[in-house]
Write a protein that holds these residues in place. Structure first.
Motif, mmCIF file in Angstrom:
data_model
loop_
_atom_site.group_PDB
_atom_site.id
_atom_site.type_symbol
_atom_site.label_atom_id
_atom_site.label_comp_id
_atom_site.label_asym_id
_atom_site.label_seq_id
_atom_site.Cartn_x
_atom_site.Cartn_y
_atom_site.Cartn_z
ATOM 1 N N GLU A 31 0.812 -1.245 -0.014
ATOM 2 C CA GLU A 31 0.038 -0.035 0.014
ATOM 3 C C GLU A 31 0.847 1.208 0.151
ATOM 4 O OE1 GLU A 31 -0.904 0.297 4.818
ATOM 5 O OE2 GLU A 31 -2.578 0.398 3.262
ATOM 6 N N ILE A 32 0.419 2.149 -0.751
ATOM 7 C CA ILE A 32 1.314 3.512 -0.768
ATOM 8 C C ILE A 32 0.452 4.491 -0.069
ATOM 9 C CG2 ILE A 32 1.962 5.128 -2.467
ATOM 10 C CD1 ILE A 32 2.280 2.924 -4.576
ATOM 11 N N LEU A 33 1.138 5.037 1.113
ATOM 12 C CA LEU A 33 0.524 5.983 1.832
ATOM 13 C C LEU A 33 1.026 7.158 1.687
ATOM 14 C CD1 LEU A 33 0.199 3.904 4.938
ATOM 15 C CD2 LEU A 33 -1.544 4.024 3.147
ATOM 16 N N GLY A 34 0.361 8.686 1.970
ATOM 17 C CA GLY A 34 1.053 9.751 1.799
ATOM 18 C C GLY A 34 0.393 10.939 2.163
ATOM 19 N N THR A 35 0.865 12.123 2.391
ATOM 20 C CA THR A 35 0.423 13.226 2.609
ATOM 21 C C THR A 35 0.692 14.439 1.285
ATOM 22 O OG1 THR A 35 2.564 14.309 3.469
ATOM 23 C CG2 THR A 35 1.202 13.023 4.954
ATOM 24 N N ASN A 36 0.044 15.361 1.377
ATOM 25 C CA ASN A 36 0.150 16.319 0.619
ATOM 26 C C ASN A 36 1.233 17.636 1.026
ATOM 27 O OD1 ASN A 36 -1.352 14.990 -1.507
ATOM 28 N ND2 ASN A 36 -3.302 15.674 -0.151
ATOM 29 N N TYR A 37 1.594 18.405 -0.190
ATOM 30 C CA TYR A 37 2.428 19.532 0.236
ATOM 31 C C TYR A 37 1.696 20.708 1.250
ATOM 32 C CZ TYR A 37 5.282 18.099 -3.693
ATOM 33 O OH TYR A 37 6.126 17.314 -4.427
ATOM 34 N N GLY A 38 2.830 21.126 1.728
ATOM 35 C CA GLY A 38 2.258 22.578 2.600
ATOM 36 C C GLY A 38 1.516 22.437 3.714
ATOM 37 N N GLU A 39 1.941 21.234 4.420
ATOM 38 C CA GLU A 39 0.962 20.793 5.486
ATOM 39 C C GLU A 39 2.020 21.163 6.801
ATOM 40 O OE1 GLU A 39 -1.051 17.436 5.095
ATOM 41 O OE2 GLU A 39 -2.853 18.523 4.204
ATOM 42 N N ASP A 40 1.403 21.333 8.072
ATOM 43 C CA ASP A 40 2.280 21.349 9.319
ATOM 44 C C ASP A 40 2.520 20.028 9.507
ATOM 45 O OD1 ASP A 40 0.654 24.149 10.584
ATOM 46 O OD2 ASP A 40 2.535 23.983 9.346
ATOM 47 N N ARG A 41 3.315 19.843 10.698
ATOM 48 C CA ARG A 41 3.510 18.405 11.195
ATOM 49 C C ARG A 41 2.289 18.066 11.903
ATOM 50 N NH1 ARG A 41 9.706 19.477 14.018
ATOM 51 N NH2 ARG A 41 10.509 20.536 12.243
ATOM 52 N N GLY A 42 2.389 16.368 11.910
ATOM 53 C CA GLY A 42 1.002 16.066 12.539
ATOM 54 C C GLY A 42 -0.262 16.088 11.610
ATOM 55 N N ARG A 43 -0.158 16.216 10.529
ATOM 56 C CA ARG A 43 -1.289 16.018 9.513
ATOM 57 C C ARG A 43 -1.693 14.740 9.287
ATOM 58 N NH1 ARG A 43 3.583 17.211 7.565
ATOM 59 N NH2 ARG A 43 4.459 16.135 5.667
ATOM 60 N N GLY A 44 -2.657 14.164 8.916
ATOM 61 C CA GLY A 44 -3.280 12.767 8.362
ATOM 62 C C GLY A 44 -2.713 12.210 7.218
ATOM 63 N N VAL A 45 -2.715 11.015 7.130
ATOM 64 C CA VAL A 45 -2.042 10.278 6.178
ATOM 65 C C VAL A 45 -3.357 9.534 5.367
ATOM 66 C CG1 VAL A 45 -0.800 8.260 5.579
ATOM 67 C CG2 VAL A 45 -0.281 9.910 7.351
ATOM 68 N N SER A 46 -3.274 9.370 3.986
ATOM 69 C CA SER A 46 -4.243 8.896 3.405
ATOM 70 C C SER A 46 -3.740 7.541 2.352
ATOM 71 C CB SER A 46 -5.136 9.828 2.398
ATOM 72 O OG SER A 46 -4.362 10.506 1.633
ATOM 73 N N ARG A 47 -4.509 6.783 1.895
ATOM 74 C CA ARG A 47 -4.018 5.709 0.938
ATOM 75 C C ARG A 47 -4.142 6.321 -0.212
ATOM 76 N NH1 ARG A 47 -6.033 -0.379 0.801
ATOM 77 N NH2 ARG A 47 -4.701 -0.532 2.509
#
Length: 993
Positions: free
Chosen positions: A400-416
């Motif tokens: 599974e490939i999980l990730g966040t998006n650009y320009g976010e602070d630390r502690g953001r959520g992760v989506s598949r």
């Protein structure tokens, strides 16, 4: 001692039974684990214990095991321990070690025809590299089965990098990773013209970064930072966390970086830590095991029930399982099912002559049959489905490939983002495109909900579009000015933020985004997991916390605030002390009367003693002189006492009159939850309502404070204490007894702008969420909005916008539970009303006493005959005497002798009484008529009799007076001596004074 003996006996009997079972059992499995794989041994024994309790698989048979630990880098030790296990008669060998020792065990298993189930273990949690092939004699069978699937990291990372369209990046690997495992990946990137740099991450990451800064020039550091914008990490999760932390703290990466971490074994705990420590965009690639969502289906596999501690995803032990642990359990389960199918054939377990040490040793005859049975069937377990192909490999693997998006602070959520498997390849779309800072020509349709001070209507002219203002509108306007887009705002049809309905549909603002009727959702919209599952949120532009709005208590007026510094009991003690000391001073002077100086007009009566003690206490002095040592000692101690008491009162009075010390019982959310007298609630089906309910009902997040709050909010199903909109809740607080639980930022604005300053707020100190801008799922504007919001926060523009709506110099005190003055600390009339009341009472009482004294004086004075009514009028000198005389006296000239016309019936033998009448001008409280006797031989000696009488307006009556009265007489006589007339020749001479 008896307990110890019983324990030893039980141990001996259990050992005998175990050895008997070992000798009688026909199922014996050997295991060789790496010294660091202690957890593999724990799961291995747990799996055997579970299967021995399952009579459906092995019927009456039981599995016995023999486990040995070896050094993973010592193949000779591994072979030696394996031979020892084969001498014990094992039917299969399970190993969890590295490639170096596995090759030797593979050769031994092929020679002895023992099925060898090999579970590859990577050192220190680094990514796996494919084991080098083992040379074998042509035509021989391979008795080693690869339980873990082949390494597909090269294929997965190549697919991900190609989808992201990367042409230049850097690849980091830790010191434990075998770089030969990615040779195929590097060859393919070179063929496609990609620019890939390699860098090894040393164990001491801090020293590595420090030396880099020390050796590189400024231009080289800038180029290195540009290279770090795209990076691939082949390292363990622990090393990755330490490396990311160092590069972030040293400012080597920016918010536009994108890093990919690939490792089969990344736990959920590691995932959250990595996201917390990183900035920019992070993509993680890890192995996953498809499992049913139902816990019962997870734990029950055909005819076997897996231990709940391993299959329940909510169990902490299951969450910390390593991949090798899962394959260990499924391997034991697969062997048990194989033994179940082979129980009818009693020849397959004959191992009596098996030995790998003797030169003429023959392999196990039943090994081939056992190997074929293992390959033929599969089993469902913790790794989804375990089976083998003809070449002895496990084909079932999923990434599974999980990730966040650009320009976010630390502690953001992760989506598949996508999945990958060998059969179907990549399932999903990966894009790394960022919008440029130019959205000119784009018109966004913005849906909102009115909520002060985030969104408010500023102008509503009939026939013209409404104009809006507020903090969220200011943020949107700042984004519009920078990016160049335009927007149209409309209010959600039902004026709600939106919640998930029973039919699975969203209403309110969220529904407008879900159904693609709006591009952007803007208001006091908080980021929640439920909302983020259906829409995309930008990074938070303001922190969010739950607060409660309460009405301030009315400021009570205490007329006797001047008495507040001392307690009532202390005032009573002080009053009693004044009385007690006054009495003691009087007694001390009575026991030892002092010598009074000539000309003194004071007396030591009880009244005067009390008055003197009171006057010295209030620091007004006194008139009574005390000359005895005992009295002076007493007064010295009393003055010290009075000084301390008055000083303490003065200091404490200043504090009480300038500081409001009225405290309210509700100063925190904990106080609100513990009380039940004041009802409180929130907006029904809002984010606050859902947050309180989830924290109160969720067994893994249960908070006692929120549980108590939920009982109050959900009373009678939530109909009594909850409202439909926030304005209704604010009205209930202002005009009734109610506490409104809502967004702390909204409540602070309401309290700040209340005309009467009648509100105060209480909120959590630590924000757990944030306000964000919602967009359609997959919106291309999300990243650029988030980046611009971060820029507004970094350059201080966001703080300037906040100060516009939440000024620091607020006219109202938001955190005081009572109404207080904001303009200085001047005291008002209410603080001193009690002092004026005491003064007024004293004035009235003094007037009353003066009236009584005046009446009493007039009443007594009416009995004295006037000059006109006297038959034998006095001489001119007597008429001028201002001192009154009784009718029974014949006063002489001023200071002369007067004969008492009334006979002294009390003592007929007493000498004639001589009365000295001091004039009223002597300024003493009363005149004394003293009976004296004179000695003719010593006329200057005055011998006082102890029979004295006080002269009043009534006729004098002789009576006995204490000795202290003599001092008063002496003082009066001395003061009046200049006005007295010398006696005549016929009278006894007066004593010299």
């Amino acid at each position: 001692m008896k307990v110890l003996s019983a324990t030893l006996l039980f141990a001996v009997l259990w050992g005998q039974q175990w050895r008997s079972a070992l000798s009688d059992s026909i199922i014996h499995i050997g295991a060789i684990f790496d010294e660091s794989a202690r957890k593999d041994d724990e799961v291995f024994r747990l799996a055997v214990a579970d299967l021995n309790l399952n009579n459906e698989i092995l019927e009456t048979e039981k599995i016995t095991i023999s486990v040995e630990f070896v050094d993973g880098n010592n193949p000779f030790q591994a072979v030696q321990e394996a031979c020892e296990l084969m001498n014990r008669g094992i039917l299969a060998l399970v190993s969890s070690i590295g490639c170096m020792s596995a090759g030797s065990l593979q050769t031994l298993a092929d020679a002895m025809h023992i099925p060898h189930l090999f579970i590859q273990r990577s050192p220190a949690g680094t990514p796996r590299s494919a084991c080098p092939p083992t040379s074998r004699v042509a035509g021989t069978d391979d008795y080693t089965l690869m339980v873990r699937p082949p390494v597909y990291l090269n294929e997965v990372i190549m697919q991900v990098v190609s989808e992201y369209s990367w042409q230049k990046f850097i690849l980091f690997y830790d010191s434990d990773f075998d770089i030969r495992g990615i040779e195929d990946f590097l060859d393919r990137t070179s063929q496609q013209g990609m620019d890939v740099s390699l860098q090894k991450v040393e164990s001491n990451i801090n020293m590595m970064i420090t030396s880099m800064f020390r050796t590189m020039r400024v231009e080289e550091l800038h180029r290195y930072r540009d290279t770090l914008r795209r990076a691939v990490l082949f390292m363990s999760p622990a090393t990755a966390k330490a490396f990311i932390t160092e590069v972030v703290e040293t400012n080597l990466v920016a918010f536009d970086c994108h890093w990919i971490l690939i490792n089969e074994e990344i736990s959920d705990y590691d995932l959250q830590d990595l996201v917390m420590k990183s900035i920019g965009r992070l993509t993680l690639v890890r192995q996953t095991f498809p499992m049913p969502q139902n816990t019962t289906q997870r734990c029950v596999k055909h005819n076997h029930r897996i231990n709940t501690s391993l299959c329940d995803p909510k169990n902490p032990k299951a969450q910390q399982l390593e991949i090798t642990n899962r394959y260990i359990y499924d391997t034991v389960l697969l062997l048990a099912n194989t033994f179940h199918r082979k129980l009818e054939d009693r020849k397959w377990h004959s191992m009596a002559s098996l030995s790998c040490i003797r030169k003429n040793s023959k392999p196990w005859q039943g090994g081939k049959s056992m190997l074929d049975t293992v390959k033929k069937f599969g089993v469902s377990g913790l790794t989804s489905f375990l089976e083998f192909t003809d070449n002895g490999t496990n084909p079932n693997i999923f990434f599974e490939i999980l990730g966040t998006n650009y320009g976010e602070d630390r502690g953001r959520g992760v989506s598949r983002l996508a999945t990958w498997d060998p059969l179907h390849g990549l399932n999903g779309t990966l894009t790394d495109r960022k919008l440029e800072n130019n959205m000119r020509g784009v018109v966004l349709r913005v849906v909102t909900v009115l909520e002060e001070p985030f969104v408010m209507v500023s102008e509503n002219v009939l026939g013209k579009p409404k104009k809006y203002q507020g903090f969220s509108i200011d943020v949107l306007e700042a984004l519009s000015n920078y990016l160049g887009f335009k927007y149209e705002i409309y209010i959600a049809p039902d004026h709600k933020y939106g919640s998930l309905q029973p039919d699975g549909q969203w209403n309110g603002l969220m529904g407008e985004l879900v159904f693609k009727r709006a591009d952007v959702g803007l208001s006091a919209l908080t980021i929640t997991p439920e909302r983020e599952s259906v829409v995309d949120f930008t990074t938070r532009y303001m922190d969010y916390s739950v607060g409660v709005l309460l009405r301030k208590a009315e400021r009570t007026v205490d007329m006797f605030a001047c008495l507040a510094p001392f307690d009532l009991s202390l005032w009573a003690c002080i009053a009693g002390t004044v009385l007690l000391v006054g009495i003691l001073v009087y007694l001390l002077n009575w026991l030892n009367p002092p010598r009074l100086p000539m000309g003194s007009v004071s007396s030591t009566t009880l009244y005067n003693s009390m008055w003197f003690v009171y006057g010295s206490f209030v620091q007004q002095g006194g008139e009574v002189p005390y000359t005895t040592l005992a009295t002076r000692m007493m007064m010295g101690v009393w003055w010290m006492f009075a000084l301390i008491v008055i000083s303490s009162y003065t200091a404490n009075l200043a504090a009480f009159l300038t500081i409001t010390r009225i405290e309210n019982s509700i100063q925190s959310l904990q106080d609100l939850s513990k009380q039940t007298e004041l009802p409180y609630g929130t907006v029904l089906d809002s984010a606050v309502y859902d947050q309180v309910r989830s924290k109160a009902m969720n067994p893994f997040e249960r908070d006692p404070m929120y549980s108590q709050m939920w009982r109050m909010i959900n009373r009678t199903g939530g109909a009594d204490n909850n409202v439909e909109e926030s304005k209704e809740g604010i009205r209930k607080v202002k005009y009734g007894r109610f506490g409104f639980v809502w967004d702390a930022a909204v409540l602070e604005y309401v309290a700040n702008n209340d005309e009467d300053c009648s509100f105060y707020t209480v909120s959590n100190s630590a924000p757990d969420r944030g306000y964000g801008i919602a967009m359609q799922h997959g919106s291309p504007y999300r990243d650029i909005f988030s980046q611009r919001i971060l820029e507004l926060q970094q350059n201080g523009d966001m703080d300037i916008l906040k100060l516009k709506w939440w000024p620091r110099d607020s006219p109202c005190d938001l955190y005081s539970s009572v109404q207080t003055r904001q303009h200085g600390n001047a005291l008002d009339i209410h603080s001193f009303a009690g002092v004026f009341c005491v003064l007024a009472a004293g004035v009235v009482l003094s007037c009353l006493i003066a009236m009584v004294e005046s009446w009493w004086s007039r009443r007594k004075g009416s009995r004295v005959p006037s000059k006109e009514t006297q038959a034998d009028g006095p001489s001119a000198r007597q008429a001028a005497d201002p001192c009154p005389h009784s009718p029974n006296e014949h006063p002489l000239a001023l200071g002369g002798q007067t004969q008492n016309l009334t006979p002294n019936t009390a003592n007929t033998t007493a000498p004639a009484a001589t009365h000295y009448q001091p004039p009223a001008c002597c300024d003493i409280p009363c005149a004394l008529i003293v009976q004296h006797s004179y000695d003719p031989t010593n006329p200057s000696e005055l011998t006082p009799k102890m029979r004295m009488t006080t002269f009043t307006t009534s006729p004098p009556t002789p009576r006995t007076i204490r000795r202290s009265t003599w001092s008063t007489y002496t003082a009066g006589l001395t003061a009046c001596a200049p006005r007295m007339k010398a006696p005549t020749s016929s009278s006894p001479p007066l004593p010299s004074i």
